[in-house]
Design a protein around this motif. Sequence first.
Motif, mmCIF file in Angstrom:
data_model
loop_
_atom_site.group_PDB
_atom_site.id
_atom_site.type_symbol
_atom_site.label_atom_id
_atom_site.label_comp_id
_atom_site.label_asym_id
_atom_site.label_seq_id
_atom_site.Cartn_x
_atom_site.Cartn_y
_atom_site.Cartn_z
ATOM 1 N N SER A 92 0.662 -1.331 -0.231
ATOM 2 C CA SER A 92 -0.077 -0.026 -0.011
ATOM 3 C C SER A 92 0.770 1.107 0.224
ATOM 4 O O SER A 92 0.476 2.259 -0.454
ATOM 5 C CB SER A 92 -1.087 -0.024 1.231
ATOM 6 O OG SER A 92 -0.269 0.287 2.277
ATOM 7 N N THR A 93 1.948 1.265 0.721
ATOM 8 C CA THR A 93 2.810 2.280 0.657
ATOM 9 C C THR A 93 3.540 2.642 -0.942
ATOM 10 O O THR A 93 3.418 3.529 -1.256
ATOM 11 C CB THR A 93 4.042 2.183 1.724
ATOM 12 O OG1 THR A 93 3.528 1.863 2.970
ATOM 13 C CG2 THR A 93 4.995 3.251 1.453
ATOM 14 N N ILE A 94 3.731 1.570 -1.456
ATOM 15 C CA ILE A 94 4.200 1.672 -2.866
ATOM 16 C C ILE A 94 3.134 2.162 -3.813
ATOM 17 O O ILE A 94 3.396 3.124 -4.473
ATOM 18 C CB ILE A 94 4.786 0.309 -3.102
ATOM 19 C CG1 ILE A 94 5.887 -0.194 -2.411
ATOM 20 C CG2 ILE A 94 5.136 0.258 -4.837
ATOM 21 C CD1 ILE A 94 6.336 -1.496 -2.764
ATOM 22 N N LEU A 95 1.954 1.835 -3.829
ATOM 23 C CA LEU A 95 0.848 2.212 -4.501
ATOM 24 C C LEU A 95 0.593 3.655 -4.046
ATOM 25 O O LEU A 95 0.258 4.241 -4.921
ATOM 26 C CB LEU A 95 -0.329 1.455 -4.119
ATOM 27 C CG LEU A 95 -0.288 -0.005 -4.604
ATOM 28 C CD1 LEU A 95 -1.649 -0.786 -4.313
ATOM 29 C CD2 LEU A 95 -0.335 -0.040 -6.321
ATOM 30 N N GLU A 96 0.846 4.070 -2.795
ATOM 31 C CA GLU A 96 0.378 5.707 -2.435
ATOM 32 C C GLU A 96 1.436 6.527 -3.074
ATOM 33 O O GLU A 96 1.164 7.490 -3.657
ATOM 34 C CB GLU A 96 0.475 5.718 -1.115
ATOM 35 C CG GLU A 96 -0.906 5.140 -0.276
ATOM 36 C CD GLU A 96 -0.902 5.439 1.329
ATOM 37 O OE1 GLU A 96 -0.706 6.637 1.726
ATOM 38 O OE2 GLU A 96 -0.958 4.458 1.963
ATOM 39 N N ILE A 97 2.622 6.030 -3.105
ATOM 40 C CA ILE A 97 3.956 6.556 -3.897
ATOM 41 C C ILE A 97 3.631 6.660 -5.160
ATOM 42 O O ILE A 97 3.751 7.833 -5.897
ATOM 43 C CB ILE A 97 5.300 6.040 -3.509
ATOM 44 C CG1 ILE A 97 5.713 6.117 -1.911
ATOM 45 C CG2 ILE A 97 6.291 6.766 -4.364
ATOM 46 C CD1 ILE A 97 6.668 5.517 -1.660
ATOM 47 N N ILE A 98 3.152 5.505 -5.731
ATOM 48 C CA ILE A 98 3.017 5.728 -7.370
ATOM 49 C C ILE A 98 1.866 6.574 -7.790
ATOM 50 O O ILE A 98 1.903 7.337 -8.894
ATOM 51 C CB ILE A 98 2.764 4.177 -7.774
ATOM 52 C CG1 ILE A 98 3.941 3.485 -7.757
ATOM 53 C CG2 ILE A 98 2.227 4.185 -9.235
ATOM 54 C CD1 ILE A 98 4.053 2.023 -7.928
ATOM 55 N N THR A 99 0.744 6.516 -7.090
ATOM 56 C CA THR A 99 -0.621 7.243 -7.297
ATOM 57 C C THR A 99 -0.255 8.889 -7.171
ATOM 58 O O THR A 99 -1.001 9.573 -7.419
ATOM 59 C CB THR A 99 -1.576 6.953 -6.570
ATOM 60 O OG1 THR A 99 -1.570 6.949 -5.039
ATOM 61 C CG2 THR A 99 -2.134 5.489 -6.817
ATOM 62 N N ILE A 100 0.643 9.264 -6.553
ATOM 63 C CA ILE A 100 1.057 10.658 -6.558
ATOM 64 C C ILE A 100 1.225 11.190 -8.018
ATOM 65 O O ILE A 100 0.960 12.447 -8.162
ATOM 66 C CB ILE A 100 2.219 11.166 -5.406
ATOM 67 C CG1 ILE A 100 1.827 10.710 -4.123
ATOM 68 C CG2 ILE A 100 2.653 12.380 -5.932
ATOM 69 C CD1 ILE A 100 3.053 10.846 -3.072
ATOM 70 N N GLY A 101 1.766 10.406 -8.755
ATOM 71 C CA GLY A 101 1.794 10.535 -10.312
ATOM 72 C C GLY A 101 2.467 12.089 -10.493
ATOM 73 O O GLY A 101 3.645 12.348 -10.283
ATOM 74 N N ALA A 102 1.646 13.161 -11.149
ATOM 75 C CA ALA A 102 2.130 14.251 -11.387
ATOM 76 C C ALA A 102 2.609 15.024 -10.359
ATOM 77 O O ALA A 102 3.462 15.959 -10.609
ATOM 78 C CB ALA A 102 1.097 15.025 -12.237
ATOM 79 N N GLY A 103 2.406 14.916 -9.030
ATOM 80 C CA GLY A 103 2.679 15.456 -7.941
ATOM 81 C C GLY A 103 4.376 15.463 -7.654
ATOM 82 O O GLY A 103 5.105 16.361 -7.355
ATOM 83 N N TRP A 104 4.951 14.237 -8.526
ATOM 84 C CA TRP A 104 6.450 14.335 -8.454
ATOM 85 C C TRP A 104 7.172 15.107 -9.342
ATOM 86 O O TRP A 104 8.288 15.504 -9.278
ATOM 87 C CB TRP A 104 7.025 12.822 -8.575
ATOM 88 C CG TRP A 104 6.361 11.786 -7.707
ATOM 89 C CD1 TRP A 104 5.673 10.871 -7.749
ATOM 90 C CD2 TRP A 104 7.024 11.855 -6.436
ATOM 91 N NE1 TRP A 104 5.426 10.245 -6.422
ATOM 92 C CE2 TRP A 104 6.164 10.902 -5.709
ATOM 93 C CE3 TRP A 104 7.502 12.698 -5.261
ATOM 94 C CZ2 TRP A 104 6.393 10.408 -4.137
ATOM 95 C CZ3 TRP A 104 7.622 12.477 -4.058
ATOM 96 C CH2 TRP A 104 7.243 11.298 -3.529
ATOM 97 N N THR A 105 6.427 15.511 -10.438
ATOM 98 C CA THR A 105 6.841 16.535 -11.558
ATOM 99 C C THR A 105 6.698 18.009 -11.287
ATOM 100 O O THR A 105 7.211 18.826 -12.103
ATOM 101 C CB THR A 105 6.471 16.047 -12.766
ATOM 102 O OG1 THR A 105 5.012 16.105 -13.110
ATOM 103 C CG2 THR A 105 6.974 14.543 -13.211
ATOM 104 N N GLU A 106 6.022 18.248 -10.132
ATOM 105 C CA GLU A 106 5.539 19.656 -9.974
ATOM 106 C C GLU A 106 6.765 20.596 -9.650
ATOM 107 O O GLU A 106 7.914 19.980 -9.195
ATOM 108 C CB GLU A 106 4.635 19.828 -8.780
ATOM 109 C CG GLU A 106 2.975 19.266 -8.982
ATOM 110 C CD GLU A 106 2.337 19.403 -8.089
ATOM 111 O OE1 GLU A 106 2.610 19.822 -6.965
ATOM 112 O OE2 GLU A 106 1.034 18.999 -8.087
ATOM 113 N N SER A 107 6.849 22.043 -9.786
ATOM 114 C CA SER A 107 8.274 22.709 -9.720
ATOM 115 C C SER A 107 7.717 23.649 -8.281
ATOM 116 O O SER A 107 8.637 24.469 -8.126
ATOM 117 C CB SER A 107 8.244 23.511 -10.976
ATOM 118 O OG SER A 107 7.003 24.316 -11.303
#
Length: 193
Positions: A92-107
């Motif tokens: 579930s932790t891994i899925l939560e990290i993946i589901t952030i999606g575009a949040g990782w590319t925000e500036s």
Amino acid sequence: QQAAAAFSCLFAAALLDITVDRARGDLTHTYIHSFVGGYITDRNQVCCDVEPFVTESLKSISFYSRQAIIVSPSMCLIGNRIAATRAVKARSTILEIITIGAGWTESNMNEHCNDYAEDLCDRCINLWNCLVSSSVKLPTSVLEQTWHRVVEAGYLSLLEGFSKVLNCSTEGRALMSMDLATFSSGINQLNSQ
């Protein structure tokens, strides 16, 4: 419970080894039970067919018990790792990290960590509290090994999740670092107590 069960396998292997040594010692006694149901009063009267069978059986049991003792620590380690990974809900932790999606590319820079980091830390702390306050008092070595595996599973779930993020900005990497620092500081607070 799974960690305690893994350690009981090691105990069973040691018990089997002691049993083999005891059985080997019993063979040197004067009275040997024959396979036809009677007692033979003199060791020299043992049938030529029975003694090699008993000796070969003891060798097989001895070999098996030694192999069990050699494998048991590895099995305990694997069992503890599997139990810890499930207990911290690594998937579930891994899925939560993946589901952030575009949040990782925000500036934009975030001031707070993601919720999954605090949730993971809380799960680990709750596991420790359950282990320590359990009605069944586990040996300190079992508690320490189990705790190390829980922390290891937490860090590995974060690493696995971060490795699944394909696109990440500098700010996203900073957020990952903040999440990791949050987990690390929460675990270290518990370790310092």
